[in-house]
Scaffold this motif. Structure first.
Motif, PDB file in Angstrom:
ATOM      1  N   ALA A 428       1.079  -1.163   0.084  1.00 15.94           N
ATOM      2  CA  ALA A 428      -0.010  -0.216   0.178  1.00 15.94           C
ATOM      3  C   ALA A 428       0.742   1.649   0.574  1.00 15.94           C
ATOM      4  N   PRO A 429       0.400   2.288  -0.760  1.00 13.06           N
ATOM      5  CA  PRO A 429       1.177   3.402  -0.434  1.00 13.06           C
ATOM      6  C   PRO A 429       1.334   3.687   1.317  1.00 13.06           C
ATOM      7  N   LEU A 430       2.338   4.449   1.193  1.00 11.78           N
ATOM      8  CA  LEU A 430       2.924   4.883   2.758  1.00 11.78           C
ATOM      9  C   LEU A 430       1.684   5.807   3.209  1.00 11.78           C
ATOM     10  N   THR A 431       1.006   6.558   2.077  1.00 10.30           N
ATOM     11  CA  THR A 431      -0.024   7.144   3.325  1.00 10.30           C
ATOM     12  C   THR A 431      -0.712   6.923   3.805  1.00 10.30           C
ATOM     13  N   TRP A 432      -1.332   5.165   3.069  1.00 12.50           N
ATOM     14  CA  TRP A 432      -2.496   4.488   3.760  1.00 12.50           C
ATOM     15  C   TRP A 432      -2.622   4.006   4.588  1.00 12.50           C
ATOM     16  N   LEU A 433      -1.597   4.341   5.555  1.00 13.30           N
ATOM     17  CA  LEU A 433      -1.099   3.608   7.306  1.00 13.30           C
ATOM     18  C   LEU A 433      -0.830   5.151   7.793  1.00 13.30           C
ATOM     19  N   TYR A 434       0.590   5.848   7.202  1.00 10.08           N
ATOM     20  CA  TYR A 434       1.115   7.001   8.185  1.00 10.08           C
ATOM     21  C   TYR A 434       0.974   8.003   7.623  1.00 10.08           C
ATOM     22  N   GLY A 435      -0.574   8.257   6.564  1.00  4.81           N
ATOM     23  CA  GLY A 435      -0.734   9.648   6.233  1.00  4.81           C
ATOM     24  C   GLY A 435      -0.778  10.904   7.108  1.00  4.81           C
ATOM     25  N   PRO A 436      -2.221  10.016   8.521  1.00  7.72           N
ATOM     26  CA  PRO A 436      -2.105  10.941   9.521  1.00  7.72           C
ATOM     27  C   PRO A 436      -1.540  11.378  10.633  1.00  7.72           C
ATOM     28  N   LEU A 437      -0.096  10.798  10.176  1.00  8.48           N
ATOM     29  CA  LEU A 437       1.266  11.609  11.307  1.00  8.48           C
ATOM     30  C   LEU A 437       1.898  11.681  11.191  1.00  8.48           C
ATOM     31  N   LEU A 438       1.886  12.488   9.106  1.00  7.57           N
ATOM     32  CA  LEU A 438       3.274  12.866   8.853  1.00  7.57           C
ATOM     33  C   LEU A 438       3.088  14.473   9.514  1.00  7.57           C
ATOM     34  N   ASP A 439       3.673  15.556   9.105  1.00  8.45           N
ATOM     35  CA  ASP A 439       4.333  16.849   9.910  1.00  8.45           C
ATOM     36  C   ASP A 439       3.248  17.217   8.388  1.00  8.45           C
ATOM     37  N   THR A 440       3.841  17.111   7.197  1.00 10.68           N
ATOM     38  CA  THR A 440       3.365  17.426   6.159  1.00 10.68           C
ATOM     39  C   THR A 440       3.190  16.583   5.501  1.00 10.68           C
ATOM     40  N   PRO A 441       2.115  16.999   4.549  1.00  6.92           N
ATOM     41  CA  PRO A 441       1.369  15.558   2.875  1.00  6.92           C
ATOM     42  C   PRO A 441       2.545  15.625   2.602  1.00  6.92           C
ATOM     43  N   ILE A 442       3.022  14.855   1.587  1.00 11.05           N
ATOM     44  CA  ILE A 442       3.834  14.254   0.543  1.00 11.05           C
ATOM     45  C   ILE A 442       2.798  13.916  -0.318  1.00 11.05           C
ATOM     46  N   SER A 443       3.981  14.094  -2.153  1.00 15.03           N
ATOM     47  CA  SER A 443       3.203  14.037  -3.060  1.00 15.03           C
ATOM     48  C   SER A 443       1.977  12.210  -3.681  1.00 15.03           C
ATOM     49  N   ARG A 444       1.715  12.466  -4.140  1.00 16.99           N
ATOM     50  CA  ARG A 444       1.349  10.589  -4.423  1.00 16.99           C
ATOM     51  C   ARG A 444       2.200  10.189  -4.814  1.00 16.99           C
ATOM     52  N   GLU A 445       2.945  10.670  -5.667  1.00 17.99           N
ATOM     53  CA  GLU A 445       3.651   9.698  -6.751  1.00 17.99           C
ATOM     54  C   GLU A 445       5.302   9.230  -5.307  1.00 17.99           C
ATOM     55  N   HIS A 446       5.009  10.409  -4.046  1.00 18.99           N
ATOM     56  CA  HIS A 446       6.257  10.072  -3.026  1.00 18.99           C
ATOM     57  C   HIS A 446       6.014   8.892  -2.124  1.00 18.99           C
TER      58      HIS A 446
END
Length: 532
Positions: A428-446
């Protein structure tokens, strides 16, 4: 009436009616998931329930971020939103305060001393948070997790243990949908740490007075009728220990493997199914021994760290072995702190290359590369279990990105009789699990580039060669049908993971090594290793 808790009874721990995966159960990560994932999902559904229904009418959309409220319907979602906004006040405040403080650090954390900023800490962060720089001079928050569990954000009033008479094959994906009250569910409004749950789960093995237990849980007459249906007068089947002198392996599904040497048992990553789930012939929670001497947890992802299973085994486990976290970052939650807060005893942390001697077993924590989105997460390990003179390496979801690592550890771990490895090479993409924890959003590509991926076949075969593994087992693909609501996966022979399994079987076969896919159930044995 004295009876046993039925082996078909399903137990689901919930927080604000969402399935209690580790990042939901912990106070700080649970707060961020509540504010950035769950509340927006509820509001989004209520804006357009028909859109969610249309999307989920397509079976291929199972696991997509759409809510299926089941019989509770839109009104059930609206009621949950209203209750959560009231009962989740402490977590909502904590999430907002974390973001506010991260913004303050981004503005002021330019290398100057951070001590003056402690006066800006909101009450929800005072006493539980340290302001720190990393060695690249980035300012951030470090949490004292054991203290966080002593704050209102733990919200024990939001914890529910929901019971079903049997597995629901139609249950929605738990990351996308809350588990709403429904006919056939019996909800116990008790904190996960409650000793009453131990009384309930002890009834898997010994009969209890059902009416007396229902009274202790404070169930009204309507709820008691459903509670009674969870019990049976039929005696449970009893575990037969392995007395051959060798080691027996029983595969319980996904990454759950039970090793037994002369009755001493080691269980890895227990995420177990139940009797009567519609998929006959596999080992279930009813097939475990009365005492599990050691449980080993490789990492904190919900398909390996299952509070659902662990709570039921809490008083049956001798020692729980977990990887040591780096201490306090949002992405790297402490598994020991969580388990101890939820009433577990004798939890032992292992750092890289540390070992624990437990009876005849030696458990060694090896470094774990990959599958965590390249975040600085230390609470993960590749467990090496040495038992009965045999070596079993559980590489779970690891990816041999730098195979040199295994050249170094091979010198110390000895013979590997069996390598267990996952081939979750898509992820799964990184943000699928860790998205709510990130300081700032990252691009879908990354997010896709840094997906939660494990190994492909060729690196897995190279790892097996480096370690001299005499047998390879491919497991932890999330395809057991009774886990679909937890993993979002199912058996598809055309899936890339299963294509890679065939490739690995061929690569290993060319070297005279057997590689085998573990699926549904399996049992294998090794005789006692010869003494040299």
């Amino acid at each position: 009436m004295r009876a046993y808790l039925s082996p078909a009874t399903v137990v689901q721990p919930l927080v604000h009616r969402w399935y209690a995966v580790p990042f939901v159960a912990a106070p700080h990560t649970g707060a961020l998931n509540l504010v950035k994932r769950h509340l927006p999902a509820l509001r989004g559904y209520l804006k357009n329930p028909q859109q969610h229904a249309r999307a989920l009418a397509d079976p291929s959309m199972f696991g997509a971020p759409f809510i299926d409220p089941g019989p509770a319907g839109p009104q059930g979602v609206a009621d949950l939103l209203e209750r959560t906004l009231a009962a989740g006040e402490a977590r909502i405040r904590l999430a907002e305060d974390i973001d506010t403080m991260r913004a303050t650090l981004a503005k002021n954390g330019d290398g100057r001393a951070l001590a003056p900023l402690y006066q800006d800490l909101p009450p929800s962060l005072r006493g539980t948070t340290e302001l720190v720089y990393d060695t690249a001079n980035n300012a951030g928050l470090r949490f004292f997790e054991s203290l966080l569990y002593r704050t209102p954000a733990t919200e024990p009033h939001a914890q529910t243990v929901s019971l079903l008479e049997r597995h629901d094959q139609a249950q929605p994906f738990v990351y996308s949908s809350p588990v709403l009250p429904a006919p056939g569910r019996t909800d116990l409004q008790v904190p996960f740490a409650s000793e009453l749950l131990d009384e309930l789960f002890a009834a898997r093995l010994r009969p209890v007075d059902v009416e007396e237990l229902a009274a202790k849980f404070g169930l009204d007459e309507d709820a008691r009728a459903g509670f009674r249906r969870l019990f049976t007068e039929q005696e449970p089947r009893r575990y037969a220990p392995n007395r051959t002198g060798g080691v027996r392996m029983q595969y319980f599904g996904h990454a759950s493997v039970l090793l037994d040497h002369d009755g001493f048992t080691v269980l890895t990553d227990p995420t177990l199914g139940y009797d009567g789930d519609g998929f006959e012939g596999h080992f279930t929670i009813a097939d475990l021994p009365e005492t599990i001497d050691v449980v080993v947890l490789s990492h904190g992802h919900s398909d390996h760290f299952s509070l659902e299973t662990l709570l039921q085994l809490r008083r049956r486990i001798g020692t729980i072995v977990v990887p040591r976290s780096s201490g306090g970052s949002l992405a790297d939650i402490g598994l020991r702190s969580m388990l101890e807060h939820f009433g577990f005893r004798n939890v032992v942390e292992l750092a890289d290359m540390q070992s624990l001697q437990a009876g005849p077993a030696t458990i060694t924590a090896l470094p774990f590369l990959g599958e965590h989105g390249e975040l600085d997460i230390r609470a993960k390990m590749v467990p090496m279990v040495r038992l009965g003179g045999r070596g079993f390496l559980f590489a779970t979801d690891t990816s041999p990105i730098d195979p040199t690592l295994y050249d170094l550890v091979a010198r110390e771990i000895g013979t590997v009789d069996a390598l267990f490895i996952g081939l979750e090479c898509v992820g799964a993409p990184l943000t699928w699990l860790y998205g709510p924890l990130l300081d700032t959003p990252i691009s879908r590509e990354h997010s896709l580039e840094r997906g939660l991926k494990g190994s492909f076949a060729e690196p897995a075969d190279q790892l097996a060669q480096r370690l001299g593994a005499q047998q390879i087992f491919v497991y932890a693909l999330g395809i057991e049908p009774w886990l679909k609501h937890l993993t979002g996966c199912w058996f598809d022979p055309e899936a890339e993971q299963l294509r890679q399994e065939v490739i690995l079987r061929d690569l290993a076969g060319q070297r005279g090594v057997r590689s085998e896919l573990l699926y549904l159930t399996a049992e294998r044995s090794w005789p006692t290793a010869p003494q040299h």
